[in-house]
Design a protein around this motif. Structure first.
Motif, PDB file in Angstrom:
ATOM      1  N   ASN A 103       0.843  -1.193   0.000  1.00 26.72           N
ATOM      2  CA  ASN A 103       0.000   0.000   0.000  1.00 26.72           C
ATOM      3  C   ASN A 103       0.881   1.246   0.000  1.00 26.72           C
ATOM      4  O   ASN A 103       1.735   1.399   0.878  1.00 26.72           O
ATOM      5  N   LEU A 104       0.656   2.128  -0.975  1.00 30.14           N
ATOM      6  CA  LEU A 104       1.467   3.334  -1.123  1.00 30.14           C
ATOM      7  C   LEU A 104       0.573   4.567  -1.229  1.00 30.14           C
ATOM      8  O   LEU A 104      -0.302   4.621  -2.103  1.00 30.14           O
ATOM      9  N   PRO A 105       0.784   5.574  -0.373  1.00 29.02           N
ATOM     10  CA  PRO A 105       0.034   6.816  -0.538  1.00 29.02           C
ATOM     11  C   PRO A 105       0.601   7.604  -1.715  1.00 29.02           C
ATOM     12  O   PRO A 105       1.816   7.714  -1.862  1.00 29.02           O
ATOM     13  N   VAL A 106      -0.283   8.124  -2.562  1.00 28.04           N
ATOM     14  CA  VAL A 106       0.158   8.888  -3.726  1.00 28.04           C
ATOM     15  C   VAL A 106      -0.613  10.199  -3.812  1.00 28.04           C
ATOM     16  O   VAL A 106      -1.796  10.262  -3.479  1.00 28.04           O
ATOM     17  N   ALA A 107       0.056  11.240  -4.259  1.00 29.32           N
ATOM     18  CA  ALA A 107      -0.557  12.563  -4.365  1.00 29.32           C
ATOM     19  C   ALA A 107      -1.467  12.677  -5.589  1.00 29.32           C
ATOM     20  O   ALA A 107      -2.494  13.345  -5.545  1.00 29.32           O
TER      21      ALA A 107
ATOM     22  N   ALA B 166      -1.566  10.073 -12.365  1.00 29.84           N
ATOM     23  CA  ALA B 166      -0.157  10.174 -12.763  1.00 29.84           C
ATOM     24  C   ALA B 166       0.632   8.983 -12.237  1.00 29.84           C
ATOM     25  O   ALA B 166       1.487   8.433 -12.947  1.00 29.84           O
ATOM     26  N   SER B 167       0.348   8.568 -11.022  1.00 32.41           N
ATOM     27  CA  SER B 167       1.048   7.410 -10.449  1.00 32.41           C
ATOM     28  C   SER B 167       0.708   6.137 -11.199  1.00 32.41           C
ATOM     29  O   SER B 167       1.575   5.301 -11.452  1.00 32.41           O
ATOM     30  N   MET B 168      -0.554   5.977 -11.576  1.00 32.12           N
ATOM     31  CA  MET B 168      -0.955   4.798 -12.343  1.00 32.12           C
ATOM     32  C   MET B 168      -0.207   4.771 -13.685  1.00 32.12           C
ATOM     33  O   MET B 168       0.318   3.726 -14.088  1.00 32.12           O
TER      34      MET B 168
ATOM     35  N   PHE C 143       3.766  -2.575 -14.855  1.00 30.54           N
ATOM     36  CA  PHE C 143       2.661  -3.018 -14.007  1.00 30.54           C
ATOM     37  C   PHE C 143       1.371  -2.912 -14.812  1.00 30.54           C
ATOM     38  O   PHE C 143       1.268  -2.092 -15.724  1.00 30.54           O
ATOM     39  N   THR C 144       0.379  -3.717 -14.477  1.00 24.83           N
ATOM     40  CA  THR C 144      -0.925  -3.627 -15.125  1.00 24.83           C
ATOM     41  C   THR C 144      -1.995  -3.376 -14.074  1.00 24.83           C
ATOM     42  O   THR C 144      -1.884  -3.815 -12.929  1.00 24.83           O
ATOM     43  N   LYS C 145      -3.015  -2.676 -14.469  1.00 21.91           N
ATOM     44  CA  LYS C 145      -4.104  -2.327 -13.549  1.00 21.91           C
ATOM     45  C   LYS C 145      -5.053  -3.511 -13.379  1.00 21.91           C
ATOM     46  O   LYS C 145      -5.452  -4.145 -14.355  1.00 21.91           O
ATOM     47  N   ASN C 146      -5.430  -3.791 -12.143  1.00 17.15           N
ATOM     48  CA  ASN C 146      -6.461  -4.772 -11.843  1.00 17.15           C
ATOM     49  C   ASN C 146      -7.722  -4.003 -11.476  1.00 17.15           C
ATOM     50  O   ASN C 146      -7.831  -3.488 -10.365  1.00 17.15           O
ATOM     51  N   PRO C 147      -8.682  -3.900 -12.381  1.00 14.50           N
ATOM     52  CA  PRO C 147      -9.878  -3.101 -12.119  1.00 14.50           C
ATOM     53  C   PRO C 147     -10.730  -3.648 -10.969  1.00 14.50           C
ATOM     54  O   PRO C 147     -11.486  -2.905 -10.352  1.00 14.50           O
ATOM     55  N   GLN C 148     -10.585  -4.935 -10.675  1.00 17.50           N
ATOM     56  CA  GLN C 148     -11.366  -5.552  -9.595  1.00 17.50           C
ATOM     57  C   GLN C 148     -11.083  -4.886  -8.243  1.00 17.50           C
ATOM     58  O   GLN C 148     -11.962  -4.794  -7.396  1.00 17.50           O
ATOM     59  N   PHE C 149      -9.869  -4.396  -8.048  1.00 17.37           N
ATOM     60  CA  PHE C 149      -9.486  -3.778  -6.788  1.00 17.37           C
ATOM     61  C   PHE C 149      -9.156  -2.294  -6.970  1.00 17.37           C
ATOM     62  O   PHE C 149      -8.293  -1.752  -6.285  1.00 17.37           O
ATOM     63  N   SER C 150      -9.819  -1.653  -7.912  1.00 15.07           N
ATOM     64  CA  SER C 150      -9.544  -0.248  -8.208  1.00 15.07           C
ATOM     65  C   SER C 150     -10.843   0.553  -8.220  1.00 15.07           C
ATOM     66  O   SER C 150     -11.891   0.055  -8.594  1.00 15.07           O
ATOM     67  N   ASP C 151     -10.724   1.804  -7.795  1.00 13.58           N
ATOM     68  CA  ASP C 151     -11.822   2.754  -7.898  1.00 13.58           C
ATOM     69  C   ASP C 151     -11.220   4.156  -7.969  1.00 13.58           C
ATOM     70  O   ASP C 151     -10.027   4.297  -8.256  1.00 13.58           O
ATOM     71  N   GLU C 152     -12.004   5.189  -7.698  1.00  9.30           N
ATOM     72  CA  GLU C 152     -11.488   6.558  -7.818  1.00  9.30           C
ATOM     73  C   GLU C 152     -10.562   6.954  -6.670  1.00  9.30           C
ATOM     74  O   GLU C 152      -9.925   8.005  -6.715  1.00  9.30           O
ATOM     75  N   THR C 153     -10.434   6.102  -5.641  1.00 13.13           N
ATOM     76  CA  THR C 153      -9.562   6.404  -4.498  1.00 13.13           C
ATOM     77  C   THR C 153      -8.350   5.482  -4.410  1.00 13.13           C
ATOM     78  O   THR C 153      -7.433   5.753  -3.636  1.00 13.13           O
ATOM     79  N   ALA C 154      -8.364   4.407  -5.172  1.00 13.88           N
ATOM     80  CA  ALA C 154      -7.289   3.412  -5.097  1.00 13.88           C
ATOM     81  C   ALA C 154      -7.187   2.655  -6.412  1.00 13.88           C
ATOM     82  O   ALA C 154      -8.205   2.380  -7.049  1.00 13.88           O
ATOM     83  N   VAL C 155      -5.949   2.320  -6.776  1.00  8.94           N
ATOM     84  CA  VAL C 155      -5.720   1.535  -7.989  1.00  8.94           C
ATOM     85  C   VAL C 155      -4.770   0.398  -7.630  1.00  8.94           C
ATOM     86  O   VAL C 155      -3.718   0.619  -7.034  1.00  8.94           O
ATOM     87  N   CYS C 156      -5.158  -0.818  -8.008  1.00 11.76           N
ATOM     88  CA  CYS C 156      -4.313  -1.990  -7.797  1.00 11.76           C
ATOM     89  C   CYS C 156      -3.466  -2.199  -9.051  1.00 11.76           C
ATOM     90  O   CYS C 156      -3.992  -2.424 -10.139  1.00 11.76           O
ATOM     91  N   MET C 157      -2.136  -2.109  -8.890  1.00 12.88           N
ATOM     92  CA  MET C 157      -1.210  -2.305  -9.993  1.00 12.88           C
ATOM     93  C   MET C 157      -0.472  -3.620  -9.781  1.00 12.88           C
ATOM     94  O   MET C 157       0.109  -3.851  -8.717  1.00 12.88           O
ATOM     95  N   VAL C 158      -0.502  -4.486 -10.777  1.00 15.69           N
ATOM     96  CA  VAL C 158       0.004  -5.852 -10.659  1.00 15.69           C
ATOM     97  C   VAL C 158       1.384  -5.974 -11.311  1.00 15.69           C
ATOM     98  O   VAL C 158       1.561  -5.631 -12.476  1.00 15.69           O
ATOM     99  N   TRP C 159       2.349  -6.494 -10.552  1.00 19.45           N
ATOM    100  CA  TRP C 159       3.684  -6.797 -11.060  1.00 19.45           C
ATOM    101  C   TRP C 159       3.753  -8.265 -11.475  1.00 19.45           C
ATOM    102  O   TRP C 159       4.337  -8.617 -12.492  1.00 19.45           O
ATOM    103  N   SER C 160       3.169  -9.127 -10.653  1.00 17.38           N
ATOM    104  CA  SER C 160       3.140 -10.565 -10.938  1.00 17.38           C
ATOM    105  C   SER C 160       1.895 -11.152 -10.267  1.00 17.38           C
ATOM    106  O   SER C 160       1.141 -10.425  -9.625  1.00 17.38           O
ATOM    107  N   GLU C 161       1.722 -12.441 -10.400  1.00 17.05           N
ATOM    108  CA  GLU C 161       0.557 -13.082  -9.782  1.00 17.05           C
ATOM    109  C   GLU C 161       0.530 -12.916  -8.269  1.00 17.05           C
ATOM    110  O   GLU C 161      -0.529 -12.995  -7.659  1.00 17.05           O
ATOM    111  N   THR C 162       1.668 -12.650  -7.681  1.00 12.53           N
ATOM    112  CA  THR C 162       1.731 -12.573  -6.224  1.00 12.53           C
ATOM    113  C   THR C 162       2.134 -11.199  -5.678  1.00 12.53           C
ATOM    114  O   THR C 162       2.118 -10.994  -4.469  1.00 12.53           O
ATOM    115  N   ILE C 163       2.487 -10.260  -6.542  1.00 13.92           N
ATOM    116  CA  ILE C 163       2.955  -8.943  -6.104  1.00 13.92           C
ATOM    117  C   ILE C 163       2.066  -7.852  -6.691  1.00 13.92           C
ATOM    118  O   ILE C 163       1.949  -7.724  -7.906  1.00 13.92           O
ATOM    119  N   HIS C 164       1.461  -7.075  -5.789  1.00 13.82           N
ATOM    120  CA  HIS C 164       0.555  -6.001  -6.188  1.00 13.82           C
ATOM    121  C   HIS C 164       0.903  -4.730  -5.424  1.00 13.82           C
ATOM    122  O   HIS C 164       1.196  -4.787  -4.227  1.00 13.82           O
TER     123      HIS C 164
END
Length: 136
Positions: A8-12, A16-18, A26-47
């Motif tokens: 979990n990383l706080p971003v301003a 832009a961070s996405m 990294f790729t976006k996982n929309p399942q865990f994303s909304d207007e306040t948080a975005v899940c960016m996937v590096w691998s199957e086990t690292i987000h």
């Protein structure tokens, strides 16, 4: 189920961070994303969970560190020295800071560190698989 890590990383600036993390591969996982948080996937086990400051404050009351300080350095493995260099260049090209720490080249291990738009430090590293196998 495999063990996973969600960093979990706080971003301003969430958009832009996405874009920065997408430029690193990294790729976006929309399942865990909304207007306040975005899940960016590096691998199957690292987000990496990119959280607006307002969203971050729903998890902790601890202060968000200044962009010129470091609380942790997150290390990701790469498949080659060339990939390490490519990620370093992409970070610099997309608003991050390349080589935030000195480059390390030990022959069998190679790493370079970057900082994202908010100063979060990532070390991209490669280790020679033949050396790892010899040590086992």
């Amino acid at each position: 189920m495999s063990k996973m890590i969600f960093i979990n990383l706080p971003v301003a600036d969430l958009k832009a961070s996405m874009a920065f993390y997408e430029a690193l591969g990294f790729t976006k996982n929309p399942q865990f994303s909304d207007e306040t948080a975005v899940c960016m996937v590096w691998s199957e086990t690292i987000h990496a969970m990119l959280l607006t400051h307002k969203k971050w404050r729903t998890f902790t009351t601890r202060p968000i560190p200044a962009t010129d300080s470091s609380e942790v350095m997150l290390a990701l493995s790469c498949d080659s020295q060339e990939e390490v260099d490519k990620l370093n260049e992409a970070a610099a090209k997309h608003g991050g800071t390349a080589d935030i720490n000195p480059k390390q080249d030990l022959g069998f291990m190679y790493s370079r560190s970057i900082a994202d738009l908010d100063g979060h430090v990532w070390e991209m590293g490669w280790m020679d698989p033949s050396v790892i196998q010899q040590q086992q």
